[in-house]
Motif scaffolding. Sequence first.
Motif, PDB file in Angstrom:
ATOM      1  N   PHE A 123      -3.335   3.974   2.474  1.00 18.75           N
ATOM      2  CA  PHE A 123      -3.084   2.833   1.607  1.00 18.75           C
ATOM      3  C   PHE A 123      -2.180   1.799   2.283  1.00 18.75           C
ATOM      4  O   PHE A 123      -2.352   0.592   2.064  1.00 18.75           O
ATOM      5  CB  PHE A 123      -2.489   3.348   0.290  1.00 18.75           C
ATOM      6  CG  PHE A 123      -3.271   4.503  -0.259  1.00 18.75           C
ATOM      7  CD1 PHE A 123      -4.551   4.318  -0.756  1.00 18.75           C
ATOM      8  CD2 PHE A 123      -2.769   5.800  -0.220  1.00 18.75           C
ATOM      9  CE1 PHE A 123      -5.299   5.391  -1.217  1.00 18.75           C
ATOM     10  CE2 PHE A 123      -3.501   6.878  -0.675  1.00 18.75           C
ATOM     11  CZ  PHE A 123      -4.783   6.682  -1.177  1.00 18.75           C
ATOM     12  N   GLY A 145       0.817  -1.214   0.000  1.00 19.74           N
ATOM     13  CA  GLY A 145       0.000   0.000   0.000  1.00 19.74           C
ATOM     14  C   GLY A 145       0.843   1.254   0.000  1.00 19.74           C
ATOM     15  O   GLY A 145       0.552   2.223  -0.731  1.00 19.74           O
ATOM     16  N   LEU A 191      -7.390  -2.703  -1.731  1.00 25.00           N
ATOM     17  CA  LEU A 191      -6.482  -1.612  -2.078  1.00 25.00           C
ATOM     18  C   LEU A 191      -7.073  -0.782  -3.218  1.00 25.00           C
ATOM     19  O   LEU A 191      -6.997   0.453  -3.200  1.00 25.00           O
ATOM     20  CB  LEU A 191      -5.111  -2.168  -2.482  1.00 25.00           C
ATOM     21  CG  LEU A 191      -4.095  -2.326  -1.355  1.00 25.00           C
ATOM     22  CD1 LEU A 191      -2.844  -3.043  -1.850  1.00 25.00           C
ATOM     23  CD2 LEU A 191      -3.723  -0.982  -0.749  1.00 25.00           C
ATOM     24  N   SER A 249      -9.711   1.406  -1.870  1.00 26.99           N
ATOM     25  CA  SER A 249      -9.229   2.525  -1.060  1.00 26.99           C
ATOM     26  C   SER A 249      -8.936   3.748  -1.924  1.00 26.99           C
ATOM     27  O   SER A 249      -9.206   4.880  -1.515  1.00 26.99           O
ATOM     28  CB  SER A 249      -7.976   2.112  -0.270  1.00 26.99           C
ATOM     29  OG  SER A 249      -6.869   1.875  -1.120  1.00 26.99           O
ATOM     30  N   PHE A 250      -8.386   3.531  -3.121  1.00 27.87           N
ATOM     31  CA  PHE A 250      -8.136   4.651  -4.025  1.00 27.87           C
ATOM     32  C   PHE A 250      -9.438   5.216  -4.577  1.00 27.87           C
ATOM     33  O   PHE A 250      -9.539   6.414  -4.848  1.00 27.87           O
ATOM     34  CB  PHE A 250      -7.220   4.215  -5.174  1.00 27.87           C
ATOM     35  CG  PHE A 250      -5.772   4.159  -4.796  1.00 27.87           C
ATOM     36  CD1 PHE A 250      -4.961   5.276  -4.895  1.00 27.87           C
ATOM     37  CD2 PHE A 250      -5.209   2.977  -4.328  1.00 27.87           C
ATOM     38  CE1 PHE A 250      -3.621   5.229  -4.535  1.00 27.87           C
ATOM     39  CE2 PHE A 250      -3.873   2.913  -3.967  1.00 27.87           C
ATOM     40  CZ  PHE A 250      -3.072   4.050  -4.069  1.00 27.87           C
TER      41      PHE A 250
END
Length: 454
Positions: A61, A42, A116, A119-120
């Motif tokens: 991240f 991350g 992941l 998350s972005f």
Amino acid sequence: MSVSSIIFAVLFTSFAISYGWGMRGCIIGGEKGAMLPGALLGLLLARFSGIDVFIDNFWIFAAVGALSMSYGGAQTYGQTLGFVLHRDAPDYNKKKGYFALALKGLLWFGICGALLGMSFSAVTGAIYKKQELLLLFLTLPLIQFLGVKIFNTPYNKEKGVFPKIYFSIDRREEWGGNLILLAELIIFMLIKGDYFAAKMCLAGCLGGAVGWVVAIFLFDITAHRLKNGKYILGKAQENNFIDNWKIMEYALGAIGGFSISLCFCLNHKTILQYADIVNSNVGIWNALGSKGNALSWAAFGILFASLLIFAIAFIILRNRKIKTDRFENVFELVERALYSAIPLLLIMLGSINMAQLMSFFAIYWVLMEKICSEAIKGYKHKYLVCSVFAVTALLIFAGEIILGSYSIWITWLLYCGVYVAAEILRLFNKDRVKRHMQACDRNSSLISCLGSSL
């Protein structure tokens, strides 16, 4: 991104996750050990995005990577490896072993890639709504529980009762929980049109599946002598300077890291679009508002209070010679919710505070737990060493409160330098060195006796 930037980012990330996976196999196994390579992944995705707002908020991240990679740690795989490696065993079944490892690798890295990617997407506030994320993450522990019940039961080791689909000899398996969990994530992402996260998930699935197959193949061909009686890696292997187990771990980490980071780089245009949305919103989406910090501290307090309560309860039950099997199952379910699902929810909703705590303090804490509980048992002054670790943890915690958190370089130093130092501390455990020397030729040096461990 330019071709040269992509090549550098992917190779560097592959190497870093290879290191992280190998370190996981040294000090801390299971779910908590898997947090290290996930955190590295991350952090590096944020750094190689080249976007200031993501680099400045790398904690998000790194924390999501750590927590998402931890889910796969619940999957036992030691006996599954045996189906491939133990050629003379009655349970030898290479096809079954490779299939099972590919499945477990797919689930492990697939969940990490999915979360992941999410998350972005989540930091933009443009794809997910607060209520949707709340429903998703609060149901994850229940979904895992149901998956285990469906695919990994009945299980009774004493009576020889095992599930119909079973990839071990006599150990409890939990891959079914991750199978249902990954399915829920995929359905959720596709319904919401988060195709970037779906691609990251697919990359994780491919990297994890291929990674396990290649990793165990490399272990297998290096573990057995060739027809001429020599090992494939020659004298280095003969002299115990190369560990087959480490070859397997390094390969798995490298291939999983390669696949996810390559997907991230090839979809960099989407990341740029996300950055534009974040900048137009004047920062990371914060669905929690002013309540974010209070909620994250409350969740963090409950987590550590519950760990303390359960630890005391374990000691009491064992001193009274009471079986703790059912208690352990309840503990694992509660711990996963408090250690993964709830922190992930708060982070996805924009809690920088929770991300900072999980990406630094929690990573250090799990290292301290392992060092003090197992790694330094042979040390004469083990209580002094544990005291130093405990005081350092308190200082780190104080630093989190006073400073807000630590820079990307200090965090990187924790993931690399501190973990390496802890491994050296474990390696030179008096009992460990003594065992190596006893198994070694009297005329051999300490370096040659420690061999691949060193």
